[in-house]
Design a protein around this motif. Structure first.
Motif, mmCIF file in Angstrom:
data_model
loop_
_atom_site.group_PDB
_atom_site.id
_atom_site.type_symbol
_atom_site.label_atom_id
_atom_site.label_comp_id
_atom_site.label_asym_id
_atom_site.label_seq_id
_atom_site.Cartn_x
_atom_site.Cartn_y
_atom_site.Cartn_z
ATOM 1 N N CYS A 98 0.850 -1.192 0.000
ATOM 2 C CA CYS A 98 0.000 0.000 0.000
ATOM 3 C C CYS A 98 0.885 1.242 0.000
ATOM 4 O O CYS A 98 1.859 1.321 0.750
ATOM 5 N N SER A 99 0.560 2.190 -0.860
ATOM 6 C CA SER A 99 1.303 3.448 -0.923
ATOM 7 C C SER A 99 0.356 4.616 -0.728
ATOM 8 O O SER A 99 -0.775 4.595 -1.217
ATOM 9 N N THR A 100 0.823 5.628 -0.016
ATOM 10 C CA THR A 100 -0.002 6.806 0.236
ATOM 11 C C THR A 100 0.733 8.067 -0.185
ATOM 12 O O THR A 100 1.962 8.137 -0.148
ATOM 13 N N ILE A 101 -0.055 9.068 -0.591
ATOM 14 C CA ILE A 101 0.490 10.377 -0.922
ATOM 15 C C ILE A 101 -0.482 11.420 -0.395
ATOM 16 O O ILE A 101 -1.705 11.255 -0.508
ATOM 17 N N GLU A 102 0.035 12.453 0.222
ATOM 18 C CA GLU A 102 -0.817 13.503 0.801
ATOM 19 C C GLU A 102 -0.856 14.698 -0.123
ATOM 20 O O GLU A 102 0.181 15.164 -0.621
ATOM 21 N N LEU A 103 -2.066 15.200 -0.374
ATOM 22 C CA LEU A 103 -2.234 16.365 -1.235
ATOM 23 C C LEU A 103 -3.297 17.280 -0.637
ATOM 24 O O LEU A 103 -4.438 16.852 -0.411
ATOM 25 N N LYS A 104 -2.916 18.517 -0.327
ATOM 26 C CA LYS A 104 -3.824 19.512 0.246
ATOM 27 C C LYS A 104 -4.543 18.987 1.482
ATOM 28 O O LYS A 104 -5.762 19.144 1.634
ATOM 29 N N GLY A 105 -3.789 18.300 2.337
ATOM 30 C CA GLY A 105 -4.335 17.834 3.599
ATOM 31 C C GLY A 105 -5.129 16.549 3.520
ATOM 32 O O GLY A 105 -5.629 16.064 4.542
ATOM 33 N N LYS A 106 -5.242 15.951 2.335
ATOM 34 C CA LYS A 106 -5.973 14.697 2.182
ATOM 35 C C LYS A 106 -5.019 13.582 1.785
ATOM 36 O O LYS A 106 -4.173 13.762 0.902
ATOM 37 N N VAL A 107 -5.144 12.417 2.427
ATOM 38 C CA VAL A 107 -4.280 11.278 2.132
ATOM 39 C C VAL A 107 -4.950 10.398 1.076
ATOM 40 O O VAL A 107 -6.103 9.976 1.239
ATOM 41 N N HIS A 108 -4.224 10.132 0.001
ATOM 42 C CA HIS A 108 -4.716 9.281 -1.082
ATOM 43 C C HIS A 108 -3.956 7.954 -1.013
ATOM 44 O O HIS A 108 -2.721 7.936 -1.018
ATOM 45 N N GLU A 109 -4.720 6.861 -0.955
ATOM 46 C CA GLU A 109 -4.129 5.538 -0.759
ATOM 47 C C GLU A 109 -4.306 4.685 -2.011
ATOM 48 O O GLU A 109 -5.370 4.699 -2.642
ATOM 49 N N PHE A 110 -3.243 3.922 -2.343
ATOM 50 C CA PHE A 110 -3.272 3.070 -3.524
ATOM 51 C C PHE A 110 -2.752 1.674 -3.186
ATOM 52 O O PHE A 110 -1.829 1.531 -2.383
ATOM 53 N N VAL A 111 -3.359 0.676 -3.814
ATOM 54 C CA VAL A 111 -2.829 -0.690 -3.787
ATOM 55 C C VAL A 111 -2.559 -1.088 -5.237
ATOM 56 O O VAL A 111 -2.899 -0.358 -6.173
ATOM 57 N N VAL A 112 -1.935 -2.247 -5.452
ATOM 58 C CA VAL A 112 -1.629 -2.691 -6.803
ATOM 59 C C VAL A 112 -2.916 -2.822 -7.618
ATOM 60 O O VAL A 112 -3.947 -3.274 -7.118
ATOM 61 N N ASP A 113 -2.883 -2.353 -8.873
ATOM 62 C CA ASP A 113 -4.033 -2.412 -9.784
ATOM 63 C C ASP A 113 -5.260 -1.691 -9.226
ATOM 64 O O ASP A 113 -6.402 -2.065 -9.501
ATOM 65 N N ASP A 114 -5.042 -0.644 -8.464
ATOM 66 C CA ASP A 114 -6.123 0.061 -7.780
ATOM 67 C C ASP A 114 -7.108 0.678 -8.783
ATOM 68 O O ASP A 114 -6.697 1.271 -9.780
ATOM 69 N N ILE A 115 -8.413 0.550 -8.497
ATOM 70 C CA ILE A 115 -9.433 1.172 -9.359
ATOM 71 C C ILE A 115 -10.438 1.978 -8.534
ATOM 72 O O ILE A 115 -11.486 2.377 -9.036
ATOM 73 N N LEU A 116 -10.125 2.223 -7.264
ATOM 74 C CA LEU A 116 -11.083 2.864 -6.371
ATOM 75 C C LEU A 116 -10.937 4.380 -6.303
ATOM 76 O O LEU A 116 -11.835 5.066 -5.805
ATOM 77 N N HIS A 117 -9.830 4.936 -6.787
ATOM 78 C CA HIS A 117 -9.635 6.381 -6.693
ATOM 79 C C HIS A 117 -10.585 7.095 -7.660
ATOM 80 O O HIS A 117 -10.798 6.631 -8.780
ATOM 81 N N PRO A 118 -11.156 8.217 -7.240
ATOM 82 C CA PRO A 118 -12.100 8.926 -8.123
ATOM 83 C C PRO A 118 -11.486 9.422 -9.439
ATOM 84 O O PRO A 118 -12.222 9.682 -10.399
ATOM 85 N N ARG A 119 -10.161 9.523 -9.494
ATOM 86 C CA ARG A 119 -9.504 9.957 -10.737
ATOM 87 C C ARG A 119 -8.727 8.798 -11.386
ATOM 88 O O ARG A 119 -7.719 9.007 -12.046
ATOM 89 N N THR A 120 -9.260 7.593 -11.203
ATOM 90 C CA THR A 120 -8.574 6.385 -11.682
ATOM 91 C C THR A 120 -8.212 6.465 -13.165
ATOM 92 O O THR A 120 -7.075 6.181 -13.554
ATOM 93 N N ASP A 121 -9.182 6.844 -14.009
ATOM 94 C CA ASP A 121 -8.920 6.864 -15.456
ATOM 95 C C ASP A 121 -7.780 7.822 -15.796
ATOM 96 O O ASP A 121 -6.884 7.496 -16.591
ATOM 97 N N GLU A 122 -7.792 9.008 -15.185
ATOM 98 C CA GLU A 122 -6.743 9.999 -15.434
ATOM 99 C C GLU A 122 -5.381 9.480 -14.949
ATOM 100 O O GLU A 122 -4.352 9.697 -15.611
ATOM 101 N N ILE A 123 -5.388 8.796 -13.788
ATOM 102 C CA ILE A 123 -4.135 8.281 -13.218
ATOM 103 C C ILE A 123 -3.516 7.232 -14.135
ATOM 104 O O ILE A 123 -2.313 7.259 -14.411
ATOM 105 N N TYR A 124 -4.343 6.320 -14.645
ATOM 106 C CA TYR A 124 -3.813 5.275 -15.525
ATOM 107 C C TYR A 124 -3.347 5.857 -16.860
ATOM 108 O O TYR A 124 -2.342 5.396 -17.428
ATOM 109 N N GLU A 125 -4.049 6.860 -17.365
ATOM 110 C CA GLU A 125 -3.593 7.529 -18.588
ATOM 111 C C GLU A 125 -2.245 8.207 -18.356
ATOM 112 O O GLU A 125 -1.335 8.126 -19.194
ATOM 113 N N MET A 126 -2.116 8.869 -17.210
ATOM 114 C CA MET A 126 -0.842 9.520 -16.876
ATOM 115 C C MET A 126 0.271 8.491 -16.724
ATOM 116 O O MET A 126 1.382 8.690 -17.205
#
Length: 312
Positions: free
Chosen positions: A180-208
């Motif tokens: 599990c990896s986390t990154i903090e942005l503007k006071g909010k912690v965003h958490e990711f696991v392998v092949d994660d699809i739960l983030h609200p910006r998932t499509d943009e993240i995978y494109e990036m």
């Protein structure tokens, strides 16, 4: 500070050690002695840890020898742990094993686990199996220990033993902790696991991440296939490695912050070799400083290099 005592010096030395500044840690140690501050056992743990993180084998052996002779401090389990780590990382596995066997105090599971990690780095399956035996004797084996052994077997291509060990783990109900990896942005912690699809910006993240992958290949990045523990073809291994949690967190950092912003990621496990290479090349190609805190240390990636110098 008006007063710099052994506590403040030890904290400084340990801080240098954790971030990979081995020489600076040793210089601080020498400076405190020049100022008449005597080291304690915590100070020596910091110094030996600094030597371990930076591959300063001769310095580490020298300081370990001077502990009782010069400073009157008998080595404790933490000092032995640093030495096993130092020797193990340097590939001196037999010497590390002999050090453990020669200890006056009883080695604990952490010490054996340190040596097991070194066996993984240097692909020493035989010693790895022996270390697992010692952990079983202590009734201290954990799921992560078997994962390390899986790493060792897969890195030397012993897929039969990989299959047997996976079967054993399944039969015993041994569950591993997901990365599990986390990154903090503007006071909010965003958490990711392998092949994660739960983030609200998932499509943009995978494109990036796909775009980053293309740019990094141009810059010389090649996937480290030994980081994938399944018996797959090269292409499928590369695909599986593409969406590790660290990479998703970094891709989100690139997506969501202005160019040049430092990206800071925390990982609950040791960073794999492939993700380490990925972050290193990205720091140069995208002109970003990337700081990854894994379970053992900080990695500072700048201009295509890491503060650990590939030694972690």
């Amino acid at each position: 500070m008006d007063e710099r005592n052994v506590v403040s010096w030890s904290a400084m030395i340990s801080g240098f050690a954790m971030h990979g500044y081995g020489r600076e840690a040793i210089e601080a140690f020498e400076q405190m002695q020049q100022l008449g501050v005597s080291p304690d056992d915590q100070t020596l743990t910091g110094v030996l840890s600094a030597c371990s993180h930076c591959g300063l084998v001769d310095d580490g052996l020298m300081f370990f020898d001077r502990m009782s002779k010069v400073f009157g401090i008998e080595p404790n389990i933490h000092h032995y742990g640093c030495m096993v780590d130092l020797l193990g990382r340097a590939g001196l596995l037999d010497q590390a094993y002999q050090l453990i066997m020669s200890m006056v105090i009883k080695p604990d599971s952490t010490l054996w686990r340190t040596l097991l990690g070194a066996c993984r780095i240097h692909r020493h399956a035989t010693l790895g199996e022996r270390v697992i035996g010692h952990l079983i004797e202590l009734k201290a084996q954990e799921a992560g220990d078997y994962v390390l052994l899986l790493n060792i077997y897969s890195s030397v291509g012993n897929w039969d033993k990989v299959t047997d060990l996976r079967k054993f783990m399944k039969e015993k109900g041994i569950q591993t902790s997901p990365g599990c990896s986390t990154i903090e942005l503007k006071g909010k912690v965003h958490e990711f696991v392998v092949d994660d699809i739960l983030h609200p910006r998932t499509d943009e993240i995978y494109e990036m991440l796909d775009e980053i992958g293309k740019q990094l290949k141009i810059a010389g990045y090649v996937a480290e296939l030994s980081s994938e523990l399944h018996n797959l073809g090269a292409e499928e291994k590369g695909n599986r490695l593409s969406y590790h949690s660290e990479k998703l967190a970094i891709a989100f950092g690139v997506l969501a912050t202005p160019p040049g912003t430092t990206i800071r990621v925390a990982k609950n496990l040791r960073i794999c070799v492939d993700c380490h290479n990925f972050a290193k090349v990205l720091s140069g190609a995208y002109n970003r400083e990337v700081v990854i805190r894994d379970r053992t240390r900080f990695h500072h990636f700048r201009e295509g290099q890491c503060s650990c110098n590939g030694y972690w």
